[in-house]
Structures are given as structure tokens and as C-alpha cells.
Design an enzyme around this catalytic site. Structure first.
Site: not given
Length: 465
Positions: A248, A335
Site C-alpha cells: 500500500h 501462469h
């Protein structure tokens, strides 16, 4: 005497073994598994074609020639196709005056569809749900949306409830983190995570370019995810959570202001996407990957990257201007499940991580078919991988998402069995990827390039395709 000796020496040993067993048992029950997920596909009468997008633009009386050109270009170059979905009030020409009920009905339509399907498919009663986490960032009501779900499904009175707002496109992984933390302290639980966004009351009707762009990207959607830490359900689970990292940058003004809801000069509320957004996203991504990389990548790749970086630093004078060393995430990840924040976001992450078009295909195709569905977009991307039968037992899937704040969250899942259900893609997966995703819309309106801004008005007799 022998009995006393056995008790004297045996009891401490048995107690030690009991403590070891308790630690191991507790560790086993701290795992977080995905049992199933259900992405929402709205009805066809909510399908938003490029032609209808043009009609919506024409209805906006605040737009001039330059804004009209800008929006046409943005729509065409967004990477979004002809089959995404919008809220109903847009089709009823009420985007300028949405009602409170518009937002509620949009959410309830999604709730009743996705939650019903995922519970029924897994034979789970609403009374078996121990934890409910709902994240809808831009709609707050009383009682909460989580409360509405509890009332509709008549869930237990002791259910743990979390209703999250304001977390934006990265809220899914924040919700997963909440469930993960609960599972670390409580055994044999089943959680339901519900993620979506309410567009009905948040359609921007002004002419500020940085704010009207959101209308071109965001589309309706949502997902309901069942999670558990029950060992008895492990064999039915699809994925196991391995690592989750949240970053953040809200303390940095540039990052905080890069993606924010506010009023324009005319008092119209919209979502401002600043020109500093790519820079903020890149910094957040780098910091996030610095934390998660040592947790998910093999030591040999970390050593290779460290050595290459050190050599480049020592030879800075001769290598200045050359390509920076890039860590290869594919050495530990099979992936990449990337948030469909927009074509620029997908391209940027692809460049920074040196990903192939095969790696980016699920995100690009999800953007094309469903648009940016905010926090739920990750699950549509995951669904594409599953429908294409890419997910095999033992594969590792890295999810990366961005959100207002500014945030970058990521997590790693391990595939627990071969997956191949068509889910939300089952009626169209054979058509993807299409040979050509180019949008010919702008070519049909080439005349607008020659218009005079001082005399321009949008003709009422335009026939949109």
C-alpha cells in the site's frame, strides 16, 4: 516399580508427542483452499456494444468535439469487445439520474445468480457458511450488502461478517487475506467471498477526460468464491493458497491521487485516473514483487538475478543505457493471472516481467470479452485459463491486482487437480482468442476529424452500428 518407571518416563514423552501432534494438526488446518468459484454473466439485454456506447456519448450534452474525439479513440483502443455488460439504468437512459434502487438491484441480480450456483453445485447449505466477506467498493447501504445476503439466505446468527468498501480493484485479494487469517486461528470453517462493483450510481456524466475514461473501461460483473480449511474437503478443492503479499503506497501523495473518486469543476462525481497512474502502478508492483519473489521463486533464480544486478552495477559506466536485468518469474510460476485494468496495464506488466503473449492472453481476452470488472476481474481471467484447460495439478498461479489507494496485491495458488470446466466462458471459449480484435468503429466516423470545434454539434441523425 516398573509401572512407576513407565509412568515417570513415559508420561512426559507422551505429552511431548501430544504437543507435536497438536502443532502439526493445527498447521494442517491453517491451509486455505478454494472449493469453487462462480463468475457472473449478466443477461444479454445488458450487453454494451461499441455502437450503443456511441449513443451514450451522444446523450451526454456536456461533451464537445474534442471530448467526443477522445472518447471514440479511447473506446476503440481500449481492447474491449462488443459483448461486455453495463448496468440496466444505462439502457433505460437514466445514467444521469440513477436511483438508490438501481445500485441495490444490480448487486442483488449478481448475488442471487452467482451465490445460488456455487452453493448448489457444491451441495453446501447457506447455514454451513461460517465466514462471509463482501467487497463492493462504490456502494454503501444500510443494512450492508453483506447483511442483505444474510437475510436473503437466512444464514446463521453466529456467522462472521466483513463488509468491505472503498478498496477498489484489488479488493479480492484483501478479502482472501481476511479469510486466510481467520483460517489460521479456527478449524473446519467454510467461507464465502463475494466480489463485484456497482456501476449503476457511478456512471460519470461530465466532460473531464481523466474521469470520463472510466466509462470506457469498467463493466458489470462479479464472482462468488467458496473457501475452506476443512481437511475433509481437501480432495474436492481446486486451489491451495501458498503466499499472499499486500503493498500500500497511500502515504505517497502522488500514488494516493493517481486513482481517486472526486467531483469535477461542475460538481459531477467520477473516478479520476491521473497521468501519474502508470508510474504509481509500476512502483507499487516493484515493491510488491520484491517481497513475494523470495517466497515463490527458486534460489537459483534469485542468485542469478542478484549476480547479474551486481555485475551491471559494478560496470555501470559501460552498461549505462542498456537493458535492466529482469527476474524470471516463470521459473517459479506457471501462469500469471493479471487484473484487467486496461490495455496499458496489461502491456506494462508484460513488459516489466518480460511475459510472452501466451502469458498475457488470458488477461487480454478477459478484457475483450468482459471488460474491467474491478475486483472480480481476476476470477474471469482464472476462468479463461481453466476453460482453455491450461491448469494442471501442481501448477502455480500468480495473481496480481492493482487498486485505488494506491495498492498492489499478489498471491500464489497451487492447482490441486487438473481443471477444465468451461464456467462463465463455456459458450464462447472456442472463439478465443479471435484472429482480429481490432475495432473498426472509428473508421466509420472519420468525418469527425475534419470538424471545426467552434461550430461542432453532435448530429441527431447519426446511425450507430
Amino acid at each position: 516399580m516398573d509401572l512407576i518407571s513407565i509412568l515417570f518416563y513415559g508420561l512426559p514423552l507422551f505429552y511431548l508427542l501430544f504437543l507435536i501432534w497438536k502443532i502439526i494438526d493445527r498447521k494442517r488446518h491453517q491451509n486455505c483452499y478454494i472449493l469453487d468459484y462462480e463468475c457472473h454473466k449478466p443477461t444479454d439485454d445488458r450487453m454494451l456494444s461499441t455502437g450503443f456506447s456511441g449513443e451514450i456519448i451522444r446523450r451526454n450534452k456536456h461533451l464537445g468535439l474534442n471530448e467526443y474525439k477522445f472518447l471514440l479513440k479511447a473506446i476503440v483502443s481500449s481492447g474491449i469487445g462488443e459483448q461486455t455488460y453495463a448496468p440496466r439504468n444505462v439502457f433505460y437512459c437514466r445514467e444521469t439520474c440513477p436511483t438508490y434502487e438501481d445500485g441495490i438491484l444490480e448487486m442483488e441480480e449478481f448475488f442471487h445468480d452467482s451465490i445460488d450456483k456455487v452453493l448448489k453445485r457444491n451441495g453446501i447449505s447457506p447455514n454451513e457458511i461460517d465466514v462471509l466477506v463482501v467487497n463492493i467498493s462504490m456502494l454503501t447501504c444500510m443494512p450492508s450488502l453483506a447483511g442483505r445476503i444474510i437475510n436473503y439466505y437466512k444464514m446463521r446468527k453466529d456467522i462472521k461478517v466483513y463488509n468491505i468498501t472503498g478498496m477498489g480493484c484489488s479488493a479480492s485479494l484483501i478479502s482472501i487475506n481476511i479469510v486466510e487469517n481467520i483460517f489460521k486461528n479456527e478449524k473446519n470453517k467454510v467461507a464465502l467471498m463475494v466480489t463485484s462493483e456497482s456501476l449503476s450510481p457511478n456512471w460519470y456524466i461530465g466532460n473531464n477526460r481523466s474521469m470520463i475514461l472510466s466509462n470506457c473501461l469498467f463493466r458489470s460483473g462479479g464472482c462468488a468464491v467458496l473457501l475452506t480449511n476443512k481437511m475433509a474437503l481437501k480432495n474436492k478443492a481446486m486451489f491451495q493458497l501458498k503466499n499472499l503479499v499486500r503493498t500500500h503506497h497511500g502515504a505517497k501523495d502522488e500514488a494516493y491521487d493517481s486513482c481517486i473518486q472526486k467531483e469535477d469543476d461542475q460538481g459531477h462525481v467520477g473516478f479520476h485516473l491521473d497521468k501519474t497512474l502508470p508510474k504509481a502502478a509500476t512502483k507499487a508492483l516493484i515493491d510488491n514483487l520484491k517481497t513475494i519473489a523470495p517466497l515463490i521463486l527458486p534460489v537459483r533464480e534469485l542468485l542469478r538475478f542478484a549476480i547479474v544486478s551486481l555485475v551491471r552495477k559494478m560496470n555501470w559506466g559501460s552498461t549505462k543505457g542498456g537493458a535492466k536485468p529482469v527476474i524470471n518469474f516463470k521459473t517459479g510460476v506457471d501462469h500469471i493471472c493479471l487484473h484487467t485494468g486496461g490495455k496499458a496495464v496489461i502491456d506494462g506488466v508484460g513488459t516489466n516481467l518480460n511475459l510472452s503473449e501466451y502469458d498475457l492472453e488470458p488477461a487480454r481476452m478477459t478484457l475483450h470479452r468482459f471488460g474491467n470488472t474491478s475486483a472480480s476481474s481476476l476470477w474471469y481471467v482464472l476462468g479463461y485459463m481453466e476453460a482453455k484447460e491450461r491448469l494442471k495439478k501442481g501448477d502455480k498461479v500468480l495473481m496480481i491486482s492493482f487498486g485505488a489507494g494506491f495498492k498492489c496485491n499478489s498471491c500464489l495458488w497451487e492447482v490441486l487437480r487438473d481443471l477444465g470446466d468451461g464456467n462463465v466462458w463455456k459458450d464462447c471459449i472456442d472463439n478465443y482468442p479471435p484472429k482480429n480484435t481490432a475495432n473498426p468503429f472509428l473508421e466509420k466516423f472519420g468525418w469527425i476529424q475534419d470538424e471545426d470545434p467552434n461550430t461542432f454539434c453532435i448530429p441527431d441523425d447519426i446511425v450507430f452500428p
